[in-house]
Design a protein around this motif. Structure first.
Motif, PDB file in Angstrom:
ATOM      1  N   LYS A  70      46.291  33.008  44.956  1.00 39.87           N
ATOM      2  CA  LYS A  70      45.571  32.675  43.729  1.00 39.87           C
ATOM      3  C   LYS A  70      44.089  32.395  43.981  1.00 39.87           C
ATOM      4  O   LYS A  70      43.240  32.689  43.139  1.00 39.87           O
ATOM      5  N   LYS A  71      43.773  31.835  45.113  1.00 39.12           N
ATOM      6  CA  LYS A  71      42.381  31.503  45.428  1.00 39.12           C
ATOM      7  C   LYS A  71      41.506  32.739  45.564  1.00 39.12           C
ATOM      8  O   LYS A  71      40.289  32.669  45.391  1.00 39.12           O
ATOM      9  N   GLN A  72      42.117  33.891  45.868  1.00 40.61           N
ATOM     10  CA  GLN A  72      41.345  35.075  46.222  1.00 40.61           C
ATOM     11  C   GLN A  72      41.410  36.204  45.194  1.00 40.61           C
ATOM     12  O   GLN A  72      40.886  37.282  45.427  1.00 40.61           O
ATOM     13  N   ILE A  73      42.056  35.950  44.045  1.00 45.36           N
ATOM     14  CA  ILE A  73      42.142  36.991  43.019  1.00 45.36           C
ATOM     15  C   ILE A  73      41.603  36.465  41.702  1.00 45.36           C
ATOM     16  O   ILE A  73      41.425  35.260  41.522  1.00 45.36           O
ATOM     17  N   GLN A  74      41.347  37.389  40.777  1.00 48.28           N
ATOM     18  CA  GLN A  74      40.728  37.019  39.504  1.00 48.28           C
ATOM     19  C   GLN A  74      41.683  37.111  38.313  1.00 48.28           C
ATOM     20  O   GLN A  74      41.465  36.473  37.291  1.00 48.28           O
ATOM     21  N   ILE A  75      42.723  37.918  38.418  1.00 48.02           N
ATOM     22  CA  ILE A  75      43.601  38.161  37.275  1.00 48.02           C
ATOM     23  C   ILE A  75      44.833  37.259  37.332  1.00 48.02           C
ATOM     24  O   ILE A  75      45.194  36.758  38.394  1.00 48.02           O
ATOM     25  N   PRO A  76      45.492  37.032  36.185  1.00 47.04           N
ATOM     26  CA  PRO A  76      46.692  36.201  36.165  1.00 47.04           C
ATOM     27  C   PRO A  76      47.792  36.747  37.075  1.00 47.04           C
ATOM     28  O   PRO A  76      47.997  37.949  37.170  1.00 47.04           O
ATOM     29  N   LEU A  77      48.517  35.808  37.701  1.00 44.79           N
ATOM     30  CA  LEU A  77      49.557  36.151  38.663  1.00 44.79           C
ATOM     31  C   LEU A  77      50.922  35.705  38.134  1.00 44.79           C
ATOM     32  O   LEU A  77      51.123  34.544  37.793  1.00 44.79           O
ATOM     33  N   VAL A  78      51.846  36.667  38.063  1.00 47.26           N
ATOM     34  CA  VAL A  78      53.198  36.405  37.577  1.00 47.26           C
ATOM     35  C   VAL A  78      54.157  36.395  38.761  1.00 47.26           C
ATOM     36  O   VAL A  78      54.128  37.303  39.600  1.00 47.26           O
ATOM     37  N   ALA A  79      55.012  35.380  38.816  1.00 44.05           N
ATOM     38  CA  ALA A  79      56.010  35.297  39.878  1.00 44.05           C
ATOM     39  C   ALA A  79      57.341  35.833  39.364  1.00 44.05           C
ATOM     40  O   ALA A  79      57.842  35.386  38.327  1.00 44.05           O
ATOM     41  N   ASP A  80      57.909  36.789  40.082  1.00 43.24           N
ATOM     42  CA  ASP A  80      59.163  37.424  39.695  1.00 43.24           C
ATOM     43  C   ASP A  80      60.316  36.775  40.453  1.00 43.24           C
ATOM     44  O   ASP A  80      60.382  36.853  41.678  1.00 43.24           O
ATOM     45  N   ILE A  81      61.205  36.123  39.701  1.00 44.62           N
ATOM     46  CA  ILE A  81      62.277  35.337  40.308  1.00 44.62           C
ATOM     47  C   ILE A  81      63.635  35.883  39.893  1.00 44.62           C
ATOM     48  O   ILE A  81      63.862  36.184  38.718  1.00 44.62           O
ATOM     49  N   HIS A  82      64.548  35.949  40.846  1.00 45.18           N
ATOM     50  CA  HIS A  82      65.942  36.273  40.541  1.00 45.18           C
ATOM     51  C   HIS A  82      66.845  35.191  41.111  1.00 45.18           C
ATOM     52  O   HIS A  82      66.725  34.822  42.278  1.00 45.18           O
ATOM     53  N   PHE A  83      67.729  34.683  40.275  1.00 47.92           N
ATOM     54  CA  PHE A  83      68.858  33.835  40.662  1.00 47.92           C
ATOM     55  C   PHE A  83      68.505  32.388  41.062  1.00 47.92           C
ATOM     56  O   PHE A  83      69.146  31.463  40.583  1.00 47.92           O
ATOM     57  N   ASP A  84      67.518  32.176  41.920  1.00 48.83           N
ATOM     58  CA  ASP A  84      67.296  30.840  42.476  1.00 48.83           C
ATOM     59  C   ASP A  84      66.262  30.065  41.669  1.00 48.83           C
ATOM     60  O   ASP A  84      65.066  30.336  41.743  1.00 48.83           O
TER      61      ASP A  84
END
Length: 354
Positions: A70-84
């Motif tokens: 996150k510190k090194q990018i400009q656009i929103p970051l989405v985390a893709d989660i399965h199961f846990d």
């Protein structure tokens, strides 16, 4: 048309839904815990025009890596989660701007509430991500397979789980590789719920086939005003997904990105090497970011007419060609200087528009 009927929500600094421009997404294919490789790929995606990026979080090491990414990018970051559900909470704690889960497979109601509370505390939306390959067994039995109705009901079920936890900052997706199933599922859902929709044809295939397949499916939805963000899922460099998405939105008349070239397929009347000229022009004009429609025509039969609809155009002849601007002839140009003249004129037009 943009979708003005869906709820507007924020993903980091970006708004989607409620009439906002349809945003382009892509997904990294690096190992998320490899911060250097992941950041490098996201930065290339940013340069290409990606507006939201998603990364898989299959383990805790990947969740922790989100802080540095996150510190090194400009656009929103989405985390893709399965199961846990614990990975979802960790991703939130380490800076994800949105979480993608399937509430139906994340665990019991208590675990879902923990994810919801983590997202609520930080103002982070949740995408209910339904996929034809991982539908609930009872829905598969009810509908006899991964039908459009099964996808839509799974998505509505996921939304209800979050709503019961008093959470409504929701985005929804229902993806399938079958065009008819996928598009119909979105159509069914759009009739029942007003949450923003992330659209895409999953597992569309290699770059050429996948881009065509995605264009067909996404075009059906976009033409109905369905879709607030989109991803073109291709087996290849994700930067190619962004390029395809920009073209789909441009050709669907929803957004404009840089140069759009219209060119004839050539025939016996063509007296210049138009195929090579069109390819060279596409490369030579790639630096232009302002919306500009350029016509590259092989002869005077269609040339002037097509150029009239373009900002700038050329039509070839025997040893020379015509340079048009808004349908008006600017000058005759020797064949060997056609590309040079076209690029010069395009650059001058862009400078005037600044």
């Amino acid at each position: 048309m943009t979708n003005t009927k869906t709820k507007k929500i924020r993903i980091g600094s970006l708004a989607i839904g409620g009439g906002e421009p349809i945003r382009i997404q892509s997904m990294t294919n690096t190992k998320t815990y490899d911060v250097e490789a992941t950041v490098s790929q996201i930065q290339r995606l940013e340069e290409a025009g990606c507006e939201i990026v998603r990364a898989s979080v299959p383990d805790m090491e990947s969740a922790v890596a989100l802080t540095e990414i996150k510190k090194q990018i400009q656009i929103p970051l989405v985390a893709d989660i399965h199961f846990d559900y614990r990975l979802a909470i960790a991703a939130v704690e380490h800076g994800a701007d949105k979480i993608r889960i399937n509430p139906g497979n994340i665990g019991d109601a208590h675990r879902v509430r923990q994810v919801v509370e983590a997202c609520r505390a930080r103002g982070i939306p949740i995408r209910v991500g339904v996929n034809a390959g991982s539908l609930e067994k009872d829905l598969l039995a009810k509908y006899g397979g991964p039908t459009a109705e099964a996808l839509a009901e799974s998505a509505i079920r996921g939304v209800h789980i979050l709503e019961e936890a008093h959470f409504d900052t929701i985005v929804v997706s229902m993806k399938a590789s079958d065009l008819t199933v996928c598009t119909k599922a979105y159509e069914i859902f759009a009739e029942h719920c007003g949450y923003p929709l992330h659209i895409g044809i999953t597992e569309a295939g290699p770059v050429f086939d996948g881009a065509i397949k995605s264009a067909m499916g996404l075009g059906i939805l976009l033409n109905q005003g369905i879709g607030d963000t989109l991803r073109v899922s291709l087996t290849g460099d994700p930067v190619q997904e962004v390029a395809a998405a920009k073209k789909i939105l441009t050709f669907a008349g929803l957004r404009k990105f840089g140069v759009e070239i219209i060119s004839c397929p050539t025939c016996a009347r063509t007296c210049i090497d138009l195929i090579s000229l069109a390819q060279q022009a596409q490369t030579a004009l790639a630096h232009i970011r302002k919306p500009l429609k350029i016509a590259i025509m092989g002869c005077a039969v269609n040339g002037p007419g097509e150029a009239r609809e373009a900002d700038l155009g050329i039509a070839g002849g025997r040893g020379e060609g015509l340079l048009f601007r808004k349908g008006e002839i600017v000058r005759k140009v020797p064949e060997e200087r056609l590309l040079e003249a076209l690029v010069e004129e395009a650059n001058q037009m862009c400078q005037v528009w600044q």
